[in-house]
Design a protein around this motif. Structure first.
Motif, mmCIF file in Angstrom:
data_model
loop_
_atom_site.group_PDB
_atom_site.id
_atom_site.type_symbol
_atom_site.label_atom_id
_atom_site.label_comp_id
_atom_site.label_asym_id
_atom_site.label_seq_id
_atom_site.Cartn_x
_atom_site.Cartn_y
_atom_site.Cartn_z
ATOM 1 N N VAL A 136 0.909 -1.228 0.190
ATOM 2 C CA VAL A 136 -0.030 -0.135 -0.151
ATOM 3 C C VAL A 136 0.886 1.266 -0.093
ATOM 4 O O VAL A 136 2.081 1.067 0.355
ATOM 5 N N GLY A 137 0.382 2.304 -0.575
ATOM 6 C CA GLY A 137 1.164 3.608 -0.500
ATOM 7 C C GLY A 137 0.417 4.737 -0.935
ATOM 8 O O GLY A 137 -0.456 4.843 -1.685
ATOM 9 N N ASP A 138 0.673 5.964 0.061
ATOM 10 C CA ASP A 138 0.093 7.115 -0.547
ATOM 11 C C ASP A 138 0.894 8.302 0.037
ATOM 12 O O ASP A 138 1.853 7.897 0.980
ATOM 13 N N SER A 139 0.851 9.395 -0.475
ATOM 14 C CA SER A 139 1.506 10.528 -0.241
ATOM 15 C C SER A 139 0.770 11.479 0.825
ATOM 16 O O SER A 139 -0.593 11.729 0.633
ATOM 17 N N LEU A 140 1.561 12.247 1.740
ATOM 18 C CA LEU A 140 0.447 13.168 2.680
ATOM 19 C C LEU A 140 1.426 14.199 2.744
ATOM 20 O O LEU A 140 2.679 14.267 2.619
ATOM 21 N N LEU A 141 0.698 15.287 3.236
ATOM 22 C CA LEU A 141 1.415 16.631 3.523
ATOM 23 C C LEU A 141 1.253 17.109 4.922
ATOM 24 O O LEU A 141 0.087 16.801 5.502
ATOM 25 N N ILE A 142 2.156 17.125 5.609
ATOM 26 C CA ILE A 142 2.192 17.658 7.032
ATOM 27 C C ILE A 142 1.788 19.085 7.297
ATOM 28 O O ILE A 142 2.544 19.957 6.558
ATOM 29 N N GLN A 143 0.734 19.372 7.986
ATOM 30 C CA GLN A 143 0.200 20.511 8.130
ATOM 31 C C GLN A 143 0.202 20.930 9.592
ATOM 32 O O GLN A 143 0.065 19.888 10.227
ATOM 33 N N PRO A 144 0.140 22.061 10.034
ATOM 34 C CA PRO A 144 -0.014 22.347 11.504
ATOM 35 C C PRO A 144 -1.356 21.912 12.055
ATOM 36 O O PRO A 144 -1.304 21.309 13.284
ATOM 37 N N GLU A 145 -2.481 21.931 11.250
ATOM 38 C CA GLU A 145 -3.713 21.436 11.762
ATOM 39 C C GLU A 145 -3.848 19.781 11.554
ATOM 40 O O GLU A 145 -4.926 19.305 11.688
ATOM 41 N N GLY A 146 -2.798 19.195 10.956
ATOM 42 C CA GLY A 146 -3.093 17.817 10.839
ATOM 43 C C GLY A 146 -2.351 17.461 9.523
ATOM 44 O O GLY A 146 -1.913 18.272 8.641
ATOM 45 N N GLN A 147 -2.421 16.028 9.088
ATOM 46 C CA GLN A 147 -2.061 15.506 7.694
ATOM 47 C C GLN A 147 -3.319 15.514 6.654
ATOM 48 O O GLN A 147 -4.358 15.408 7.061
ATOM 49 N N THR A 148 -2.736 15.922 5.466
ATOM 50 C CA THR A 148 -3.710 15.799 4.261
ATOM 51 C C THR A 148 -2.991 14.934 3.526
ATOM 52 O O THR A 148 -1.978 14.816 3.160
ATOM 53 N N LEU A 149 -3.936 13.662 3.275
ATOM 54 C CA LEU A 149 -3.703 12.721 2.153
ATOM 55 C C LEU A 149 -3.705 13.468 0.939
ATOM 56 O O LEU A 149 -4.722 14.010 0.466
ATOM 57 N N LEU A 150 -2.849 13.380 -0.093
ATOM 58 C CA LEU A 150 -2.499 14.001 -1.393
ATOM 59 C C LEU A 150 -3.222 13.187 -2.447
ATOM 60 O O LEU A 150 -3.287 13.727 -3.580
ATOM 61 N N THR A 151 -3.194 11.754 -2.181
ATOM 62 C CA THR A 151 -3.406 10.994 -3.333
ATOM 63 C C THR A 151 -4.493 10.053 -3.050
ATOM 64 O O THR A 151 -4.788 8.982 -3.905
ATOM 65 N N MET A 152 -5.757 10.682 -2.477
ATOM 66 C CA MET A 152 -6.755 9.701 -2.318
ATOM 67 C C MET A 152 -7.719 9.700 -3.677
ATOM 68 O O MET A 152 -7.804 11.029 -4.197
ATOM 69 N N SER A 153 -8.438 8.768 -4.179
ATOM 70 C CA SER A 153 -9.060 8.781 -5.281
ATOM 71 C C SER A 153 -10.563 8.995 -4.768
ATOM 72 O O SER A 153 -11.041 8.162 -3.785
ATOM 73 N N GLN A 154 -11.424 9.594 -5.255
ATOM 74 C CA GLN A 154 -12.748 9.519 -4.814
ATOM 75 C C GLN A 154 -13.760 8.480 -5.474
ATOM 76 O O GLN A 154 -14.722 7.853 -4.796
ATOM 77 N N THR A 155 -13.040 7.500 -6.339
ATOM 78 C CA THR A 155 -13.743 6.450 -6.912
ATOM 79 C C THR A 155 -13.269 4.875 -6.458
ATOM 80 O O THR A 155 -13.722 4.188 -6.787
ATOM 81 N N TRP A 156 -11.987 5.088 -5.750
ATOM 82 C CA TRP A 156 -11.403 3.800 -5.493
ATOM 83 C C TRP A 156 -12.054 3.113 -4.127
ATOM 84 O O TRP A 156 -12.346 3.894 -3.154
ATOM 85 N N PRO A 157 -12.477 1.734 -3.804
ATOM 86 C CA PRO A 157 -12.742 1.468 -2.768
ATOM 87 C C PRO A 157 -11.949 1.762 -1.567
ATOM 88 O O PRO A 157 -10.830 1.649 -1.615
ATOM 89 N N LEU A 158 -12.756 1.969 -0.264
ATOM 90 C CA LEU A 158 -11.893 2.204 0.869
ATOM 91 C C LEU A 158 -11.592 1.263 1.750
ATOM 92 O O LEU A 158 -12.446 0.348 2.051
ATOM 93 N N LEU A 159 -10.410 1.200 2.644
ATOM 94 C CA LEU A 159 -10.215 0.459 3.829
ATOM 95 C C LEU A 159 -10.098 1.352 4.702
ATOM 96 O O LEU A 159 -9.467 2.355 5.071
ATOM 97 N N ALA A 160 -10.983 1.073 5.791
ATOM 98 C CA ALA A 160 -10.982 1.885 6.961
ATOM 99 C C ALA A 160 -10.064 1.116 8.260
ATOM 100 O O ALA A 160 -10.459 0.013 8.475
ATOM 101 N N VAL A 161 -9.208 1.902 8.640
ATOM 102 C CA VAL A 161 -8.493 1.458 9.797
ATOM 103 C C VAL A 161 -8.557 2.300 10.834
ATOM 104 O O VAL A 161 -8.798 3.474 10.710
ATOM 105 N N SER A 162 -8.245 1.732 11.913
ATOM 106 C CA SER A 162 -8.493 2.659 13.304
ATOM 107 C C SER A 162 -6.905 2.576 14.009
ATOM 108 O O SER A 162 -6.354 1.415 14.503
ATOM 109 N N VAL A 163 -6.504 3.781 14.549
ATOM 110 C CA VAL A 163 -5.277 3.965 14.856
ATOM 111 C C VAL A 163 -5.510 4.955 16.104
ATOM 112 O O VAL A 163 -5.948 6.316 16.080
ATOM 113 N N LYS A 164 -5.453 4.475 17.256
ATOM 114 C CA LYS A 164 -5.514 5.358 18.571
ATOM 115 C C LYS A 164 -6.799 5.865 18.717
ATOM 116 O O LYS A 164 -7.093 6.872 19.052
ATOM 117 N N GLY A 165 -7.718 4.946 18.141
ATOM 118 C CA GLY A 165 -9.161 5.533 18.241
ATOM 119 C C GLY A 165 -9.545 6.346 16.918
ATOM 120 O O GLY A 165 -10.799 6.937 17.012
#
Length: 187
Positions: A136-165
């Motif tokens: 798996v792999g994606d790019s993100l941008l670190i920002q003061p208010e949190g991370q922004t996923l830069l490579t997410m597709s609106q049409t690809w199926p999603l996998l939801a994972v939980s990290v620290k709630g």
């Protein structure tokens, strides 16, 4: 079809894809690079691919969650290593690169244990862990208010994972009809 388990940096070939594959690409636009990995399957995914893809998703989610300004790469990497250990894949991280600082170069700095670089707001990262046949792999941008996923597709199926709630939505496995002639290849 599992070649990625033996050859983590597998290149293209004329071998037909019969069941599943992962495409990894790094693209450049206006001088800046981003990386992405996507897995597709003809028909339902084999159980091992489904299981290892979920494990790899937990690794990616962990890397995203902890990639925050002020953290060192080593501190983030140690949390990723714990997820490998938790699922009995202690040495898997040694089989392939796990991530990198990305930007004007496709790989500005590899991420590995002991890397004392401090992450900063405005940096782009390409995390791409793998487990067995799953990558798996994606790019993100670190920002003061949190991370922004830069490579997410609106049409690809999603996998939801939980990290620290916190629920993190990542790309899942795209399943296509495996009965079509175009999906089987000619061999």
């Amino acid at each position: 079809d599992g070649r990625g388990q033996r050859y983590r940096h597998w290149g293209y070939s004329d071998a037909p894809i019969r069941r599943f594959a992962t495409i990894v690409a790094v693209g450049r636009r206006q001088g800046l690079h981003l990386g992405v990995s996507r897995t597709f399957c003809f028909g339902p995914p084999p159980e091992q691919l489904h299981r290892t893809h979920h494990h790899a998703g937990l690794l990616l989610g962990t890397a995203f969650y902890f990639s925050q300004a002020g953290w060192t790469v080593d501190a983030v990497f140690s949390r990723v290593q714990r997820i490998y250990e938790k699922f009995g894949a202690v040495a898997e991280w040694r089989c392939a690169d796990q991530g990198a600082l990305i930007g004007y170069d496709p790989c500005e700095q590899q991420f590995a244990p002991g890397n004392s670089r401090t992450l900063q707001s405005g940096q782009a990262l390409f995390w791409h862990p793998s487990v067995g046949p799953a990558a798996v792999g994606d790019s993100l941008l670190i920002q003061p208010e949190g991370q922004t996923l830069l490579t997410m597709s609106q049409t690809w199926p999603l996998l939801a994972v939980s990290v620290k709630g916190t629920t993190i939505e990542l790309p899942g496995i795209l399943s296509r009809d495996g009965q079509s002639e175009w999906a089987i290849g000619d061999g």
